[in-house]
Write a protein that holds these residues in place. Structure first.
Motif, mmCIF file in Angstrom:
data_model
loop_
_atom_site.group_PDB
_atom_site.id
_atom_site.type_symbol
_atom_site.label_atom_id
_atom_site.label_comp_id
_atom_site.label_asym_id
_atom_site.label_seq_id
_atom_site.Cartn_x
_atom_site.Cartn_y
_atom_site.Cartn_z
ATOM 1 N N TYR A 1 -29.250 -72.583 -57.757
ATOM 2 C CA TYR A 1 -30.245 -71.461 -57.439
ATOM 3 C C TYR A 1 -31.276 -72.225 -56.970
ATOM 4 C CZ TYR A 1 -27.320 -69.002 -60.502
ATOM 5 O OH TYR A 1 -26.014 -68.325 -61.387
ATOM 6 N N GLY A 2 -31.542 -73.190 -56.562
ATOM 7 C CA GLY A 2 -32.627 -74.097 -55.982
ATOM 8 C C GLY A 2 -32.826 -73.721 -54.365
ATOM 9 N N SER B 1 -28.477 -72.500 -46.688
ATOM 10 C CA SER B 1 -27.801 -72.253 -45.256
ATOM 11 C C SER B 1 -27.205 -70.871 -45.193
ATOM 12 C CB SER B 1 -26.687 -73.270 -44.814
ATOM 13 O OG SER B 1 -25.892 -73.637 -46.124
ATOM 14 N N GLY B 2 -27.458 -70.150 -46.365
ATOM 15 C CA GLY B 2 -26.718 -69.061 -46.500
ATOM 16 C C GLY B 2 -27.790 -67.706 -46.393
ATOM 17 N N TYR C 1 -32.733 -65.572 -48.653
ATOM 18 C CA TYR C 1 -33.528 -64.039 -48.746
ATOM 19 C C TYR C 1 -33.731 -64.020 -50.440
ATOM 20 C CZ TYR C 1 -34.841 -59.509 -49.484
ATOM 21 O OH TYR C 1 -35.850 -58.163 -49.993
ATOM 22 N N ASN C 2 -32.715 -63.995 -51.150
ATOM 23 C CA ASN C 2 -32.870 -64.042 -52.662
ATOM 24 C C ASN C 2 -33.845 -65.270 -53.162
ATOM 25 O OD1 ASN C 2 -31.516 -61.648 -52.745
ATOM 26 N ND2 ASN C 2 -29.535 -62.789 -53.191
ATOM 27 N N ALA D 1 -40.619 -74.129 -58.270
ATOM 28 C CA ALA D 1 -41.119 -75.266 -57.016
ATOM 29 C C ALA D 1 -40.492 -74.591 -55.813
ATOM 30 C CB ALA D 1 -40.500 -76.550 -57.493
ATOM 31 N N GLY D 2 -41.178 -75.044 -54.531
ATOM 32 C CA GLY D 2 -40.527 -74.718 -53.314
ATOM 33 C C GLY D 2 -41.425 -73.354 -52.634
ATOM 34 N N PRO D 3 -40.910 -73.003 -51.622
ATOM 35 C CA PRO D 3 -41.603 -72.075 -51.044
ATOM 36 C C PRO D 3 -41.354 -70.758 -51.681
ATOM 37 C CG PRO D 3 -39.738 -72.828 -49.670
ATOM 38 C CD PRO D 3 -40.080 -73.569 -50.833
ATOM 39 N N TYR D 4 -42.313 -69.671 -51.607
ATOM 40 C CA TYR D 4 -42.020 -68.284 -51.890
ATOM 41 C C TYR D 4 -42.438 -67.340 -50.704
ATOM 42 C CZ TYR D 4 -46.930 -68.591 -53.746
ATOM 43 O OH TYR D 4 -48.268 -68.742 -53.814
ATOM 44 N N ALA D 5 -42.018 -66.295 -51.067
ATOM 45 C CA ALA D 5 -42.211 -65.471 -49.872
ATOM 46 C C ALA D 5 -42.101 -63.864 -50.568
ATOM 47 C CB ALA D 5 -41.194 -65.440 -48.751
ATOM 48 N N GLU D 6 -42.606 -62.790 -49.735
ATOM 49 C CA GLU D 6 -42.218 -61.479 -49.778
ATOM 50 C C GLU D 6 -41.771 -60.808 -48.653
ATOM 51 O OE1 GLU D 6 -46.081 -59.730 -50.793
ATOM 52 O OE2 GLU D 6 -47.036 -60.477 -48.872
ATOM 53 N N GLN D 7 -41.094 -59.811 -48.987
ATOM 54 C CA GLN D 7 -40.519 -58.899 -47.782
ATOM 55 C C GLN D 7 -41.721 -57.985 -47.236
ATOM 56 O OE1 GLN D 7 -36.622 -57.116 -48.312
ATOM 57 N NE2 GLN D 7 -37.292 -55.603 -46.394
#
Length: 163
Positions: free
Chosen positions: A58-59, A73-74, A79-80, A88-94
């Motif tokens: 899930y990372g 790569s998927g 997106y999910n 940890a890691g990047p996070y975003a919003e639609q």
């Protein structure tokens, strides 16, 4: 404890401009395995945040062809992860198309909701969005020149890392 990191949009765009028309030998190439677009998008975002999430399955990470998360790569997994990441890691919003900036991503989809391509936004000028992408390698291609039924825009907010 998780600490917040800013997203280096200029770094992500510079990476996109450098590698859009060639392959970085430090990362696998998925051209022969369904396409390299989301792998390239992940590399660009990584250049802008420098943090991976090594949670198995899930990372969001890539060490090699065999040691990578589905989200690296998927298209759907990417997106999910980005829109749901609380670790940890990047996070975003639609967001709507009007809410994207250089360093963000767009995903193109079919009428039935299947998203299949992840270009990287390299600039927004005069209302036109310009992208870079792999699979069908392009640099500064106007988003309006693509043919798609659905579009979703992924605005990278920042990243987190464990301290």
């Amino acid at each position: 404890m998780l600490i917040q990191l800013p997203y280096d949009r200029a770094g992500a765009v510079k990476y996109a401009e450098t590698w859009a028309l060639k392959r970085n030998p430090s990362f696998p190439n998925f051209d022969g395995m369904g396409g390299d677009c989301t792998n390239f998008a992940s590399q660009c975002v990584y250049a802008g945040c420098k943090v991976m999430n090594f949670t198995k399955t899930y990372g969001w990470y890539c060490k090699s062809y065999s040691e990578r998360s589905p989200s690296w790569s998927g298209v759907e997994f990417f997106y999910n992860f980005f829109t749901g990441n609380k670790s940890a890691g990047p996070y975003a919003e639609q967001v709507d198309l009007s809410g994207i900036e250089a360093g963000d991503l767009v995903q193109l989809g079919t009428q039935d909701g299947h998203f299949y391509h992840t270009p990287v936004v390299i600039s927004v000028e005069g209302g036109e969005v310009f992208v870079a992408a792999h699979t069908f390698d392009t640099l500064r291609r106007p988003l309006s020149s693509y043919s798609y039924s659905l579009l979703r825009c992924i605005h990278v907010i920042g990243a987190r890392k464990w301290q």
